[in-house]
Design an enzyme around this catalytic site. Structure first.
Site, mmCIF file in Angstrom:
data_model
loop_
_atom_site.group_PDB
_atom_site.id
_atom_site.type_symbol
_atom_site.label_atom_id
_atom_site.label_comp_id
_atom_site.label_asym_id
_atom_site.label_seq_id
_atom_site.Cartn_x
_atom_site.Cartn_y
_atom_site.Cartn_z
ATOM 1 N N TYR A 168 45.841 42.717 36.231
ATOM 2 C CA TYR A 168 45.011 42.272 37.346
ATOM 3 C C TYR A 168 45.252 40.798 37.658
ATOM 4 O O TYR A 168 44.363 40.079 38.071
ATOM 5 C CB TYR A 168 43.520 42.580 37.077
ATOM 6 C CG TYR A 168 43.305 44.031 36.720
ATOM 7 C CD1 TYR A 168 43.386 45.006 37.711
ATOM 8 C CD2 TYR A 168 43.106 44.439 35.402
ATOM 9 C CE1 TYR A 168 43.253 46.346 37.391
ATOM 10 C CE2 TYR A 168 42.968 45.792 35.079
ATOM 11 C CZ TYR A 168 43.044 46.734 36.077
ATOM 12 O OH TYR A 168 42.922 48.062 35.771
ATOM 13 N N ARG A 178 40.867 36.495 39.106
ATOM 14 C CA ARG A 178 39.826 36.973 38.187
ATOM 15 C C ARG A 178 38.711 35.955 37.927
ATOM 16 O O ARG A 178 37.531 36.331 37.945
ATOM 17 C CB ARG A 178 40.441 37.471 36.869
ATOM 18 C CG ARG A 178 41.396 38.667 37.072
ATOM 19 C CD ARG A 178 41.836 39.295 35.761
ATOM 20 N NE ARG A 178 40.727 39.965 35.111
ATOM 21 C CZ ARG A 178 40.006 39.467 34.139
ATOM 22 N NH1 ARG A 178 40.297 38.283 33.630
ATOM 23 N NH2 ARG A 178 39.004 40.134 33.654
ATOM 24 N N GLY A 198 45.220 50.511 31.464
ATOM 25 C CA GLY A 198 45.923 49.510 32.255
ATOM 26 C C GLY A 198 45.873 48.184 31.522
ATOM 27 O O GLY A 198 46.848 47.742 30.916
ATOM 28 N N ARG A 199 44.677 47.590 31.546
ATOM 29 C CA ARG A 199 44.476 46.278 30.932
ATOM 30 C C ARG A 199 44.911 46.246 29.468
ATOM 31 O O ARG A 199 45.505 45.269 29.016
ATOM 32 C CB ARG A 199 42.986 45.925 31.020
ATOM 33 C CG ARG A 199 42.652 44.499 30.631
ATOM 34 C CD ARG A 199 41.127 44.313 30.589
ATOM 35 N NE ARG A 199 40.450 44.786 31.765
ATOM 36 C CZ ARG A 199 40.208 44.057 32.854
ATOM 37 N NH1 ARG A 199 40.575 42.794 32.892
ATOM 38 N NH2 ARG A 199 39.582 44.578 33.882
ATOM 39 N N CYS A 218 41.750 26.090 49.601
ATOM 40 C CA CYS A 218 40.597 25.467 50.261
ATOM 41 C C CYS A 218 39.349 26.330 50.126
ATOM 42 O O CYS A 218 38.863 26.893 51.117
ATOM 43 C CB CYS A 218 40.925 25.208 51.716
ATOM 44 S SG CYS A 218 42.455 24.298 51.881
ATOM 45 N N GLU A 219 38.878 26.488 48.914
ATOM 46 C CA GLU A 219 37.662 27.241 48.601
ATOM 47 C C GLU A 219 37.088 26.622 47.336
ATOM 48 O O GLU A 219 37.830 26.353 46.391
ATOM 49 C CB GLU A 219 37.981 28.711 48.261
ATOM 50 C CG GLU A 219 38.628 29.519 49.334
ATOM 51 C CD GLU A 219 37.642 30.253 50.237
ATOM 52 O OE1 GLU A 219 36.437 30.313 49.909
ATOM 53 O OE2 GLU A 219 38.105 30.740 51.277
ATOM 54 N N GLY A 226 40.014 51.716 30.654
ATOM 55 C CA GLY A 226 38.829 50.877 30.476
ATOM 56 C C GLY A 226 38.750 50.097 29.186
ATOM 57 O O GLY A 226 37.842 49.274 29.015
HETATM 58 C C1 PLP Z 1 41.659 50.972 37.165
HETATM 59 C C2 PLP Z 1 41.669 52.336 36.614
HETATM 60 C C3 PLP Z 1 42.140 52.570 35.320
HETATM 61 C C4 PLP Z 1 42.596 51.480 34.396
HETATM 62 O O1 PLP Z 1 41.562 50.688 33.934
HETATM 63 P P1 PLP Z 1 41.814 49.619 32.759
HETATM 64 O O2 PLP Z 1 40.495 49.005 32.544
HETATM 65 O O3 PLP Z 1 42.822 48.656 33.260
HETATM 66 O O4 PLP Z 1 42.297 50.379 31.578
HETATM 67 C C5 PLP Z 1 42.180 53.876 34.888
HETATM 68 N N1 PLP Z 1 41.774 54.904 35.675
HETATM 69 C C6 PLP Z 1 41.311 54.704 36.914
HETATM 70 C C7 PLP Z 1 40.886 55.861 37.725
HETATM 71 C C8 PLP Z 1 41.236 53.418 37.427
HETATM 72 O O5 PLP Z 1 40.759 53.230 38.659
#
Ligand code: PLP
Length: 417
Positions: free
Chosen positions: A375, A312, A275-276, A346-347, A239
């Site tokens: 993403y 996004r 992730g991000r 086409c949106e 997150g």
């Molecule tokens: C999507 C997700 C993440 C990663 O989130 P980021 O914001 O990209 O760090 C981690 N844990 C779970 C369970 C997720 O669904």
């Protein structure tokens, strides 16, 4: 920080001219910087070195095998959310004891495959799922580790589509229900309920919501301890927000410094699922300007990449900086103009930027959509029967295609007439 920088007014990825990649491999094109993504992983690892957590990179942010392999080689595990991601984890040779599996809707087939693979644990999102995993594990004559995903009911202060820790969201189990489950954990004969999990949302730029959620869970862990219920793992999810525009997100160090004391007190083995934070600023989407269109009200820059390549902006109204691969020198700032950068789909929701003040561009120019590493490709589609873009990984002077551009044959591969 990232490795996309101008030299002599030309955009480079590490030591490679991005314009050259666009000409060689065509557009739309995803370009990733190997050293940026590894740097971000290591930044987080070193910020948390005191407690040596397992960092499970969230596969859904960008699931390309080369990216998974690069992170696994540095010691990362993987956070997966489907059987398809389990398959990718296997293909990338991720040791199963470094895989954690979340999702509110795991199917029997997915659960069986993950048990057979011997993953570290499932992050379980409901009582019904818990019973189902227990049943499947029994059928396989296995004891399976699970963590209960807690919904801590905190406001993550992010886009509502990527907030997951409010009690009105579909994710996790509330504390009172989790308590009841944990008191009865010996009833689940084929489960080892050995951890807790939280993941309150994505693109969170302040540490306060994280701290609030972890405090709630840490108190809960203490309450369980007082009852003689001992756990092994605490998975604090991902997150962490990044800079797209003018955000000033907490750094990895600030985040770590605020929560390490809370985490240490639990005495549990900690897992992170970024992730991000790792991929976001490590990738760009390169597009080419096809047409410039003046209407009665607006000026549109029509490019060859759209919402099927990067959804996004359309989905979250997300901001991505858009810059030319070649800067034109000596152009006054006053020459900038307000434009919409739009794709060919086409949106009317197919835009990369709206009302954006940009330096003048010409047809045939290349543009870089920044911070598109997470993403981006993983959410891309074949909508309008468009071919998914190629992906290129750059490391120093080298550029390697890590996913070929799709062909028309790929589009119809599974269709039957
Ligand atoms: C999507 C997700 C993440 C990663 O989130 P980021 O914001 O990209 O760090 C981690 N844990 C779970 C369970 C997720 O669904």
């Amino acid at each position: 920080m990232h490795e996309f920088k101008y030299r002599n007014n030309q955009l480079y990825c590490e030591n490679v001219l991005v314009g050259k990649l666009a000409k060689t491999f065509g557009t739309p094109l995803y370009v990733y910087s190997y050293h940026t993504l590894i740097d971000h992983y290591l930044k987080l690892k070193s910020a948390f070195s005191e407690i040596n957590p397992l960092i499970c990179y969230s596969v859904k942010a960008n699931s390309n095998l080369s990216i998974l392999k690069a992170l696994i080689a540095k010691g990362a595990g993987l956070d997966i959310v489907s059987g398809g991601e389990l398959f990718r984890a296997q293909k990338a040779a991720c040791p199963p004891q470094r895989i954690v599996y979340a999702s509110v809707g795991k199917t029997d087939k997915e659960i069986s495959a993950a048990i057979a693979r011997g993953i570290l644990f499932f992050n379980v999102e409901s009582l019904a799922e818990l019973k189902n995993i227990n049943r499947i594990a029994k059928g396989l004559n296995k004891i399976t580790r699970v963590a209960i995903r807690i919904n801590p009911d905190v406001e993550a202060k992010t886009h509502k589509y990527i907030s997951t820790g409010k009690i009105t969201n579909k994710f996790g189990i509330d504390l009172a229900s989790a308590y009841k489950i944990l008191l009865l954990r010996s009833k689940f004969e084929n489960l080892n309920i050995c951890g807790l999990h939280i993941h309150i949302g994505s693109q969170i730029t302040q540490s306060a919501p994280f701290v609030e959620a972890i405090k709630k869970v840490a108190d809960f862990i203490q309450r369980l301890k007082n009852k003689g219920l001992v756990l092994e793992y605490l998975n604090i999810g991902g997150g962490l927000g990044i800079i797209y525009d003018r955000e000033a997100p907490q750094t990895a160090e600030i985040y770590a410094n605020e929560i390490i004391p809370l985490l240490k007190k639990t005495g549990l083995k900690i897992i992170l699922e970024p992730g991000r934070f790792i991929l976001g600023n490590a990738g760009i989407l390169v597009v080419k300007v096809l047409y410039i269109k003046h209407t009665l009200k607006k000026k549109f820059i029509i490019v060859d990449g759209g919402m099927n390549d990067l959804i996004r902006p359309a989905l979250y109204n997300a901001y991505h900086q858009i810059v030319p691969l070649s800067l034109r020198v000596g152009e006054p700032v006053s020459a900038r103009e307000k434009v919409d950068v739009v794709g060919p789909i086409c949106e009317s929701g197919d835009f990369l930027a709206k009302g954006r003040l940009m330096a003048k561009v010409k047809e045939g120019d290349y543009l870089a959509v920044m911070s598109a590493g997470a993403y981006g490709f993983s959410m891309s589609s074949n909508y309008n029967s468009r071919l998914r873009a190629a992906e290129v990984m750059v490391a120093k002077d080298k550029a390697l295609v890590i996913r070929k551009r799709e062909t028309c044959e790929d589009l119809i591969r599974n269709e039957i007439i």
